[in-house]
Design an enzyme around this catalytic site. Structure first.
Site, PDB file in Angstrom:
ATOM      1  N   LYS A  80      -3.146  -1.475  -5.680  1.00 29.82           N
ATOM      2  CA  LYS A  80      -2.466  -1.869  -6.927  1.00 29.82           C
ATOM      3  C   LYS A  80      -3.292  -2.917  -7.673  1.00 29.82           C
ATOM      4  O   LYS A  80      -3.445  -2.856  -8.901  1.00 29.82           O
ATOM      5  CB  LYS A  80      -1.065  -2.411  -6.605  1.00 29.82           C
ATOM      6  CG  LYS A  80      -0.144  -1.326  -6.041  1.00 29.82           C
ATOM      7  CD  LYS A  80       1.085  -1.879  -5.319  1.00 29.82           C
ATOM      8  CE  LYS A  80       1.664  -0.780  -4.424  1.00 29.82           C
ATOM      9  NZ  LYS A  80       2.643  -1.280  -3.432  1.00 29.82           N
TER      10      LYS A  80
ATOM     11  N   LYS B 167       2.347  -9.938   0.145  1.00 25.68           N
ATOM     12  CA  LYS B 167       2.567  -8.918   1.182  1.00 25.68           C
ATOM     13  C   LYS B 167       3.528  -9.534   2.179  1.00 25.68           C
ATOM     14  O   LYS B 167       3.830 -10.719   2.102  1.00 25.68           O
ATOM     15  CB  LYS B 167       1.253  -8.555   1.870  1.00 25.68           C
ATOM     16  CG  LYS B 167       0.430  -9.786   2.301  1.00 25.68           C
ATOM     17  CD  LYS B 167      -0.918  -9.431   2.922  1.00 25.68           C
ATOM     18  CE  LYS B 167      -1.989  -9.009   1.964  1.00 25.68           C
ATOM     19  NZ  LYS B 167      -2.332  -7.604   2.009  1.00 25.68           N
ATOM     20  N   ARG B 168       4.041  -8.747   3.111  1.00 29.73           N
ATOM     21  CA  ARG B 168       4.891  -9.336   4.136  1.00 29.73           C
ATOM     22  C   ARG B 168       4.129 -10.415   4.893  1.00 29.73           C
ATOM     23  O   ARG B 168       2.907 -10.355   5.034  1.00 29.73           O
ATOM     24  CB  ARG B 168       5.372  -8.259   5.109  1.00 29.73           C
ATOM     25  CG  ARG B 168       6.499  -7.412   4.562  1.00 29.73           C
ATOM     26  CD  ARG B 168       7.712  -8.251   4.197  1.00 29.73           C
ATOM     27  NE  ARG B 168       8.408  -8.708   5.375  1.00 29.73           N
ATOM     28  CZ  ARG B 168       9.519  -8.144   5.858  1.00 29.73           C
ATOM     29  NH1 ARG B 168      10.081  -7.141   5.223  1.00 29.73           N
ATOM     30  NH2 ARG B 168      10.089  -8.611   6.956  1.00 29.73           N
TER      31      ARG B 168
ATOM     32  N   HIS C  48       1.551   4.392  11.298  1.00 27.64           N
ATOM     33  CA  HIS C  48       1.242   3.327  10.341  1.00 27.64           C
ATOM     34  C   HIS C  48       0.814   2.036  11.002  1.00 27.64           C
ATOM     35  O   HIS C  48       0.720   0.999  10.324  1.00 27.64           O
ATOM     36  CB  HIS C  48       2.452   3.024   9.460  1.00 27.64           C
ATOM     37  CG  HIS C  48       2.869   4.152   8.583  1.00 27.64           C
ATOM     38  ND1 HIS C  48       2.457   4.283   7.275  1.00 27.64           N
ATOM     39  CD2 HIS C  48       3.649   5.231   8.830  1.00 27.64           C
ATOM     40  CE1 HIS C  48       2.980   5.376   6.755  1.00 27.64           C
ATOM     41  NE2 HIS C  48       3.711   5.974   7.684  1.00 27.64           N
TER      42      HIS C  48
ATOM     43  N   THR D 269      -1.648  -1.108   0.764  1.00 29.33           N
ATOM     44  CA  THR D 269      -1.480  -0.379  -0.489  1.00 29.33           C
ATOM     45  C   THR D 269      -1.451  -1.369  -1.652  1.00 29.33           C
ATOM     46  O   THR D 269      -1.784  -1.003  -2.777  1.00 29.33           O
ATOM     47  CB  THR D 269      -0.188   0.461  -0.482  1.00 29.33           C
ATOM     48  OG1 THR D 269       0.874  -0.329   0.058  1.00 29.33           O
ATOM     49  CG2 THR D 269      -0.361   1.712   0.341  1.00 29.33           C
TER      50      THR D 269
ATOM     51  N   LYS E  27      -2.060 -10.566   8.984  1.00 34.03           N
ATOM     52  CA  LYS E  27      -2.460 -10.525   7.573  1.00 34.03           C
ATOM     53  C   LYS E  27      -3.136 -11.829   7.142  1.00 34.03           C
ATOM     54  O   LYS E  27      -3.722 -11.908   6.066  1.00 34.03           O
ATOM     55  CB  LYS E  27      -1.255 -10.230   6.690  1.00 34.03           C
ATOM     56  CG  LYS E  27      -0.652  -8.843   6.928  1.00 34.03           C
ATOM     57  CD  LYS E  27       0.590  -8.611   6.078  1.00 34.03           C
ATOM     58  CE  LYS E  27       1.328  -7.331   6.418  1.00 34.03           C
ATOM     59  NZ  LYS E  27       0.704  -6.122   5.854  1.00 34.03           N
TER      60      LYS E  27
END
Ligand code: 26Q
Length: 808
Positions: A657, A545-546, A356, A653, A551
């Site tokens: 959504k 998100k985290r 991952h 992911t 990110k």
């Protein structure tokens, strides 16, 4: 199919639970009892079907999937289970007639937050799909007493609170002390010859007892029920009686306390490994209990382990359960008495590994000495695997030292878990097309050349019933109407039929109305829980998100600051109302991530208090982002921020959504955004920024963020503003982090290189937003083409290409 449950049946069953389990009548009930009674009713229904499922699987000697993950981010289960069992309407009716609001009862349930983020939520979505597809599957994890911490924001900073989910959440758990296993730590090895065979005897170890707590998993539209088995750690003795009788009462309980710490907490770090011995204990405890339980059940049916790999496939979710490989070897050799070669064939064919991450700091490595001390027999086996694998590598690559080093399982006093998984498993898969290509060509290049068939791709997917049908009932109704049925629930490609309505004005307007209602509902929720009034006329532009540097939440912040500065300079300009929403937990020890949260909150305060921004610009940091908050937020979102540095986000992911709920994506060509772009084209999303290969090339040629800082006056001013901060709080370290090498690589994730392109993408997005017909048509295309991101598709691919099990 199920026995039909009417509202009255449901009411009777709930009353029965209240009376028999809690000794109360309808006059004493409160919401808490009501939730628990409802859960118990559904639990009974599932237990019944669960027993039948198990019996059928055994009778038919079906191959089973064992999904091992240190994380299952399940969220809430009451509505999910009622929905899957086909009794949601009956349950809602019963709750109402008993004098409660169904929504209030659902809100009573705590999230089962047994995971950090994407990897844990993926495991939960896959359990739903495996069950829905009638695949015999068991999930395994730890029964953490405390799930992912609850986040509060105090004076703009993250504060962590314990997540004591089990007081309420244990309604779903069935403890099975009869199926306990013993796990051994430490001790010494002694080699003995017996009938000409060498045996290894493990002595003076300490024992921890593993007690399974099972959670039943119902599938949608099927009677198939699977199990999530969560292990709880207990000491074999409750008390040291020698110490107790000498009056040392506290010390007498110490051993028990030690054992119980194993399942006390979920490690809240994602994508960053800390080599703590408690984490290693968790991993081995988990793996050992799981393998023993699998082996025991296999022996009950088949009486031999010779065919173990034919009847079982163990999927490991990242490297966290890697020790399953040496543990299975140990049991096959030491307990079953098989040779190394036979044990190795069985083990290799029974294990498959999903990667991952490609971030170097997230590739798991453990100090050899730690494993030697804690798991002496496991160490011996790993060492032997390493030596044999090295011989194969040397033979294949003609003793190329650099390759031997890169592919080594044990090297420089460390055990490299990913290489162990590659050596000891039958398949390795990435989680999106781009990610898998990076694994094949870069991270695991040499291993892939040696055994190319082992390396596969399975692009991630999400449970579209939870993330679309259940959380966005307005959209669900529109989809049923336009596609002519509810078929899309089991065949997500039915969504493609929506494409035909993209230019239908009436449909566009209905879609807009649904979004508008969802925005209102979310705004009400935020008002009620946080006291903040969101401007529902603004674009809901969301990044949840985290929190991690790759990110690039900070890139989002930089664009907002630029936009704010522009508004300050021209207070009378035309400005499309814009609401920026953030939600993110930072690993408690991750300083930069916590600084970014603080920056977002101080920027939010500055902007929200500035009269110039009134009704035009708003920034809100949503506290405690979690599964149940995401379920409310996704339906209300209009813009999805997926802006990671290309090549770093394995899949994502959340992106799926948002897409399913009709949000438009502003993003880089990273992870599954690439597959989104494949089905949407340039015209239906807002792509920007360097591509993965360009990122690598710029890095190779020497990246200097200062060039961008000097050349772009807007960027220059934004960074200076970050340094000088807001409301007296400065952010010199973040500034330095982006421009200077003092804190490691300057701007490691290349925010400055992508800044201008990102601002342009946001500008393009706002321009389209001003044309509702166009916006809604694009939104409809997004929903229509999101079917490929259903977890049912992902799980079917695992079943066909990796597990080789049949499915519906
Ligand atoms: C490991 C060792 C010790 C302590 C913690 C950990 C640890 C825990 C969690 C390491 C990593 C994680 C989580 C990783 C994760 O969530 N990865 C995400 O997985 C998603 C599902 O495949 C992808 O969509 C995301 O791109 C990826 O970041």
């Amino acid at each position: 199919m199920h026995q039909v449950y009417t509202k009255n049946d449901m009411k009777e069953a709930i009353r029965g639970k209240l009376r028999l389990n809690y000794g109360i009548t309808e006059t004493d009930i409160n919401e808490e009892y009501m939730f628990k009674a409802c859960a118990l009713v559904l639990r009974d229904m599932m237990a019944f079907h669960g027993a039948e499922t198990r019996e059928k699987v055994q009778r038919n000697h079906e191959r089973q999937v064992h999904y091992l993950s240190l994380e299952f981010l399940m969220g809430r289960s009451l509505m999910k289970n009622a929905y899957n069992l086909g009794v949601l309407d009956a349950l809602n009716g019963a709750i109402e007639e008993m004098g409660f609001q169904p929504a209030d009862i659902f809100e009573m349930e705590p999230d089962a937050g047994l995971g950090n983020g994407g990897l844990g939520r993926l495991a939960a979505c896959y359990l739903d799909s495996m069950t829905t597809l009638d695949i015999p599957a068991t999930g395994y994890s730890l029964c953490y007493e405390l799930g992912i911490f609850k986040q509060r924001i105090v004076d703009g900073q993250q504060v962590e609170l314990p997540d004591d989910w089990k007081t309420m959440g244990d309604a779903w758990l069935i403890p099975k002390p009869e199926e306990r296993e013993e796990v051994h730590f430490g001790g010494h090895l002694r080699e003995v010859w017996n009938n000409g065979h060498l045996h290894v005897v493990h002595e003076d170890y300490s024992t921890v007892i593993a007690i399974p707590c099972d959670m039943q998993i119902a599938g949608y539209g099927t009677d198939h029920v699977n199990t999530l088995r969560l292990w709880d750690a207990k000491s074999p003795r409750t008390l040291d009686m020698a110490l107790f009788s000498s009056g040392q009462y506290v010390r007498a309980t110490e051993e028990q306390t030690m054992a119980q710490t194993i399942t006390k907490i979920l490690y809240p770090n994602d994508e960053h490994i800390e080599g703590k011995s408690l984490r290693l204990k968790q991993q081995y405890f988990f793996v050992s209990a799981t393998v023993q339980s699998m082996v025991r059940k296999h022996l009950e049916v088949y009486g031999t382990l010779k065919n173990f790999h034919e009847k079982n496939i163990i999927q490991i979710n990242d490297t966290h359960p890697t020790l399953v490989i040496p543990e299975l070897m140990r049991i096959l050799m030491d307990d079953a008495g098989y040779s190394w070669d036979i044990s190795w064939e069985i083990t290799k064919n029974a294990v498959a590994y999903t990667n991952h991450t490609v971030l170097a700091e997230a590739l798991e490595r453990w100090p050899q000495v730690l494993i030697q001390r804690l798991l002496p027999r496991i160490w011996q086996i790993i060492d032997e695997i390493s030596k044999r694998y090295q011989r194969k590598v040397e033979a294949f690559y003609h003793h190329n030292d650099a390759i031997t080093e890169k592919m080594a399982v044990v090297w420089g006093g460390e055990v490299r878990m990913a290489n162990l998984c590659i050596a000891g498993g039958s398949a390795v898969n990435g989680v999106s097309g781009l990610h898998t290509e990076i694994l094949r060509n870069d991270v695991f290049r040499e291993a892939c050349q040696m055994t190319p068939a082992k390396f596969k791709n399975v692009t991630n997917g999400i449970d579209h019933r939870r993330w679309l049908a259940q959380s966005n009932v307005g959209l669900d109704a529109l989809i049923r109407e336009l596609t002519g049925s509810n078929q899309y629930l089991l065949n997500p490609n039915e969504l493609l039929k929506l494409d035909a309505y993209a230019n239908d004005t009436a449909v566009q307007e209905r879609l807009a109305k649904i979004k508008r209602d969802n925005k209102d509902a979310f705004a009400h929720y935020v008002k009620r829980t946080h006291g903040i009034m969101l401007n529902t006329d603004g674009i809901f532009d969301v990044q949840v998100k985290r929190l991690h540097e790759y990110k690039r939440q900070l890139l989002n912040v930089m664009q907002i600051i630029a936009s704010y500065q522009q508004l300050r300079d021209n207070p009378n300009m035309d400005f499309v109302p814009h609401v920026y929403l953030f939600g993110a937990k930072a690993a408690p020890g991750y300083k930069v991530a916590k600084d970014i949260i603080r920056l977002i909150n101080s920027l939010a305060k500055q902007i929200n208090d500035d009269p110039v921004c009134k009704d035009r610009l708003q920034v809100v940091f949503l506290e405690n982002y979690c599964v149940s908050l995401a379920e409310k937020l996704m339906p209300a979102s209009e813009v999805s921020q997926q802006i990671s540095t290309a090549g770093k986000e394995a899949s994502g992911t959340g992106n799926m959504k948002f897409m399913m709920n009709g949000a438009l994506t502003v993003g880089t060509l990273d992870g599954a955004n690439v597959e989104m772009h494949d089905v949407l084209g340039d015209e239906n999303m807002f792509l920007f920024g360097l591509h993965a290969d360009e990122v690598a090339e710029v890095k190779r040629n020497g990246y200097d963020p200062n060039l961008f800082y000097q050349r772009d006056p807007v960027l220059h001013r934004v960074l200076d503003q970050i340094r000088d901060g807001f409301g007296g709080m400065r952010y010199d370290e973040l500034y330095e982090h982006l421009l200077h090498t003092r804190y490691g690589t300057a701007d490691e994730y290349m925010l400055l290189a992508d800044f201008a392109a990102y601002c342009d993408a946001e500008r393009r997005m706002v321009e389209v937003y001003q044309n509702p017909a166009k916006w809604n048509s694009i939104s409809l295309h997004n929903i229509a083409r999101s079917g490929i991101f259903a977890a049912d598709r992902s799980v079917a691919e695992y079943a066909d290409n990796i597990w080789h099990v049949t499915h519906k």
